[in-house]
Design an enzyme around this catalytic site. Structure first.
Site, PDB file in Angstrom:
ATOM      1  N   THR A  12       0.874  -1.169   0.000  1.00 53.54           N
ATOM      2  CA  THR A  12       0.000   0.000   0.000  1.00 53.54           C
ATOM      3  C   THR A  12       0.913   1.222   0.000  1.00 53.54           C
ATOM      4  O   THR A  12       1.673   1.443   0.940  1.00 53.54           O
ATOM      5  CB  THR A  12      -0.909   0.019   1.233  1.00 53.54           C
ATOM      6  OG1 THR A  12      -1.739  -1.143   1.211  1.00 53.54           O
ATOM      7  CG2 THR A  12      -1.791   1.265   1.241  1.00 53.54           C
TER       8      THR A  12
ATOM      9  N   LYS B 139       0.851   4.800   8.427  1.00 48.58           N
ATOM     10  CA  LYS B 139       1.424   5.288   7.164  1.00 48.58           C
ATOM     11  C   LYS B 139       0.346   5.416   6.097  1.00 48.58           C
ATOM     12  O   LYS B 139       0.275   6.422   5.376  1.00 48.58           O
ATOM     13  CB  LYS B 139       2.532   4.332   6.713  1.00 48.58           C
ATOM     14  CG  LYS B 139       3.072   4.548   5.306  1.00 48.58           C
ATOM     15  CD  LYS B 139       2.433   3.610   4.269  1.00 48.58           C
ATOM     16  CE  LYS B 139       2.685   2.151   4.543  1.00 48.58           C
ATOM     17  NZ  LYS B 139       2.106   1.277   3.486  1.00 48.58           N
TER      18      LYS B 139
ATOM     19  N   LYS C 227      -7.274   1.419  -2.560  1.00 41.87           N
ATOM     20  CA  LYS C 227      -6.831   0.954  -1.247  1.00 41.87           C
ATOM     21  C   LYS C 227      -6.993   2.044  -0.198  1.00 41.87           C
ATOM     22  O   LYS C 227      -7.292   1.759   0.969  1.00 41.87           O
ATOM     23  CB  LYS C 227      -5.378   0.490  -1.311  1.00 41.87           C
ATOM     24  CG  LYS C 227      -4.854  -0.103   0.012  1.00 41.87           C
ATOM     25  CD  LYS C 227      -5.627  -1.334   0.456  1.00 41.87           C
ATOM     26  CE  LYS C 227      -5.187  -1.816   1.827  1.00 41.87           C
ATOM     27  NZ  LYS C 227      -3.851  -2.406   1.847  1.00 41.87           N
TER      28      LYS C 227
END
Length: 290
Positions: free
Chosen positions: A99, A242, A174
């Protein structure tokens, strides 16, 4: 009988190792690289070939998968001085399962194309359980013809595989996934905290609410882990944080305000400061009942 296409796989962490096992079980020739060789030892014993560097994992292979931690890792692995794009052969396909940033996915796509290499961004969802069971959701960006050719391999470890559009589209999708998880996780933790403070039988509470309108993957799969005090990672808290920061950065480019995820970032930052970075996302429960 081994398949003719050879695969390189860079990053054999919690999820990556399970994906490699599926590829080996499907009789693919797989070379693996990860920063700590001991973490790949089981895969080597199962038949994977060890590569000393990312370059070696990429060289002469037809398909190169990457599943690393942060966008900076993705950039280093792909376009650093000794990156994949320096050694992958013309006609190879690189597939980033990390990701990462949509803009970085687009940059890698353009650089790869200049070298005659196809690039796909294909972040996954489903955590350690989905990787182990081969039921990951995979969100794919890149050229449709490349996706079509790659699909049979993705189906070895994924179940819900959707082509989203041009390069970067997989990463944007995502982000949508992570935004839902971020705010839903707060609800799961607050619900469990409320039930415990009310003196309820938490097992019975989960039995009632998991099957109704409040049901979710996080509630059914991570709720029981929270109750048991099992904080081991299916997905690292530091990596989830993150992801949310990437989502906020992308949202700001679209002049989109996302107060829910901003709250989630604040809560997870508190836990990161307390040393929970290498624990699972379900560690958020510690904010409420520690």
């Amino acid at each position: 009988m081994l398949h003719t296409k050879k695969i390189g796989f860079i990053g054999t962490g919690v999820m990556g190792s399970s994906i490699v096992k599926h590829l080996l079980n499907a009789n693919y020739d797989v070379s693996v690289y990860t920063r700590t060789k001991s973490k790949a030892q089981e895969l080597i014993e199962l038949g994977a070939k060890w590569a000393e560097t990312p370059n070696e994992a990429a060289k002469e292979n037809d398909i190169i998968f990457t599943m690393v931690g942060f966008p900076s890792d993705v950039e280093e692995v792909y376009i650093g001085e000794n990156g994949i794009l320096q050694s992958a052969k013309q006609g190879a396909v690189v597939v980033d399962l990390t990701t990462s940033e949509p803009t970085l996915a687009m940059k890698i796509f353009d650089l790869a194309k200049q070298k005659g290499i196809s690039s796909i961004d294909a972040p996954v969802s489903g955590g350690d359980v989905g990787a182990k069971n081969g039921t990951l959701s995979i969100m794919v960006g890149g050229e449709k013809t490349v996706f079509d050719d790659l699909l049979p391999i993705l189906q070895i470890f994924g179940e819900n595989i959707v082509y989203q559009g041009e390069a970067g589209s997989g990463q944007h999708t995502k982000m949508c996934n992570q935004l839902l998880i971020a705010t839903n996780m707060i609800g799961v933790c607050e619900s469990i905290s409320y039930a415990l403070n009310a003196g309820l039988d938490i097992e019975k509470v989960l039995q009632s609410i998991s099957a109704g309108a409040a049901g979710s993957w996080s509630l059914s799969n991570l709720g029981p882990r929270m109750i048991k005090g099992d904080l081991e990672p299916g997905f690292y808290l530091k990596h989830f944080l993150k992801d949310m920061k990437i989502a906020i950065e992308e949202a700001e480019k679209m002049n989109l305000n996302l107060p829910g995820v901003k709250l989630s970032i604040d809560l997870y930052n508190t836990l990161l400061e307390k040393g929970y970075g290498d624990k699972g996302t379900q560690s958020l429960i510690k904010y409420y009942i520690d």
